[in-house]
Enzyme design. Structure first.
Site, PDB file in Angstrom:
ATOM      1  CE1 TYR A 269      -3.819   2.368   0.757  1.00 47.36           C
ATOM      2  CE2 TYR A 269      -2.370   3.269   2.447  1.00 47.36           C
ATOM      3  CZ  TYR A 269      -3.512   3.355   1.680  1.00 47.36           C
ATOM      4  OH  TYR A 269      -4.344   4.435   1.827  1.00 47.36           O
ATOM      5  CE  LYS A 273      -3.332   5.081  -1.396  1.00 48.78           C
ATOM      6  NZ  LYS A 273      -4.376   5.663  -2.269  1.00 48.78           N
TER       7      LYS A 273
END
Length: 412
Positions: A269, A273
């Site tokens: 993740y 990002k």
């Protein structure tokens, strides 16, 4: 009458007037004005030394950082204690403007969609996977803002993992509108276990970053046309996170094998990002600055919504963390932002920000991010790898001239 009582009455009769003042009043000394020291005689404090001034400034800066960190991440009263100020009510009038939002049917995306429509956006395209979720969102808009506002919202099914389909969606949008003022790259895969798409690419990177690159690249000519014809700033936002700090420290974005490596739910993740921030930096150098001298321009920024109560933080978190996920889904719930508080930095980025290449945190503060997030070299690596993977996995002829963003186009 007793002798003692008679003596007390006699003494009282001979008291002076001042002796009759209540005891509490007699305790306050009466000082004549002549006894007061002249003001010129009162010593003044010397000015702060350079060292003392620097120390106090550092203390204030430290306190401001704490305030901003709290406001950027937590909801309720904490959301409003930062050093910058912007609320959804500050959103300017958007009459005549058109926007596209990925994942605008729920969570933060819905908060953004609702706010833009509330402030008179003329047309909104919501791209998402499930019609039933969109129908619920549309019903809420109609109920709270009126049917006229709801009629301005259009849904197109889009799976950002499928780049060819994403390209078709973008081309359809260009047929349905002659202008595009706002693009919100919001949809994404949350903190979940690793997996590969049908292209053989990590799902986090394929959805959160590369799918949005395909969408943005196809829409870029329309975005630039709008900026040129209106003379205004056209804005794009990428939904990032402070969890970009969870990206592996050795991230280089040099190969498909690297981004397909399973580095754990947080690492997967965080890496995607980080890509959102680097994309904004790259776009600022390769697109925005090259538009200088034009009537208008297109800017892209990344945003951090904070710790928000969404499907990702309440339900999806249990996919990688079946037990420990309860700490996030339940115990932390009282401290989270709601979807509208989480929408604040994105709304600011796509309606107010005039500079690009920033990482904007709630409510409206540009932060530096990690060292990796500030690396132009890493941004170059990322976008070259993005170009290479998209072209190889979809259509070799789709990229012919190198790395500029308007070349990263999957031809339909």
């Amino acid at each position: 009458m007793s002798t003692k009582l008679c003596q007390r009455i006699a003494r009282t009769a001979t008291l002076s007037p001042t002796s009759l003042v209540p005891r509490s009043s007699r305790l306050i000394p009466i000082v004549s004005s002549a006894a007061v020291r002249p003001s010129s005689a009162i010593p003044t404090r010397r000015p702060f030394s350079t060292t003392e001034s620097r120390y106090l400034a550092n203390v204030q800066a430290g306190m401001d950082k704490i305030r901003d960190a709290i406001a950027e991440n937590f909801g309720g009263p904490a959301h409003n204690i930062g050093t910058t100020s912007f609320s959804l009510d500050d959103t300017p009038d958007l009459s005549g403007k058109v926007a596209v939002i990925t994942g605008g049917s729920e969570g933060i995306g819905y908060g953004v969609a609702y706010t833009l429509i509330k402030h008179n956006l003329s047309k909104l395209f919501i791209l998402s996977r499930k019609r039933e979720v969109f129908d619920g969102a549309l019903a809420s808009i109609a109920s709270e803002l009126g049917q006229d506002k709801a009629d301005r919202v259009h849904w197109i099914q889009c799976n950002l993992e499928d780049w060819a389909q994403t390209a078709v969606v973008a081309e359809q949008i260009k047929k349905d509108t002659d202008r595009l003022d706002i693009l919100v790259n919001n949809s994404g895969r949350g903190i979940m276990t690793a997996g590969l798409t049908s292209y053989g690419v990590d799902k986090h990177m394929a959805t959160n970053h590369m799918g949005h690159v395909v969408l943005t690249s196809h829409l870029l000519p329309l975005l630039q046309k709008t900026a040129e014809e209106t003379g205004e700033t056209v804005r794009i936002s990428n939904q990032s996170s402070n969890l970009h700090s969870a990206a592996p420290k050795g991230t280089q974005f040099k190969s498909l094998e690297e981004i397909n490596e399973d580095v754990g739910p947080n690492g997967q993740y965080g890496r995607s990002k980080l890509a959102g921030i680097l994309y904004a930096r790259y776009f600022d150098r390769e697109v925005t600055r090259k538009m200088e001298g034009s009537k208008g321009r297109v800017v892209m920024n990344a945003t951090h919504p904070g710790f928000v109560s969404t499907k990702q933080s309440v339900k999806d978190i249990h996919e990688p963390y079946p037990i420990s996920g309860f700490a996030i889904s339940h115990l932390a719930e009282p401290f989270k932002k709601d979807q509208f508080e989480g929408a604040v930095p994105t709304v600011y980025a796509v309606t107010m920000a005039n500079e690009g290449g920033q990482w904007i945190c709630a409510p409206a503060k540009a932060e530096a991010g990690t060292d990796l997030a500030q690396s132009d070299e890493l941004a170059d690596n990322l976008m070259e790898l993005t170009r290479k993977i998209i072209s190889e996995k979809t259509w070799p002829k789709s990229v012919a001239k190198g790395c500029p963003m308007d070349d990263v186009v999957v031809h339909v």
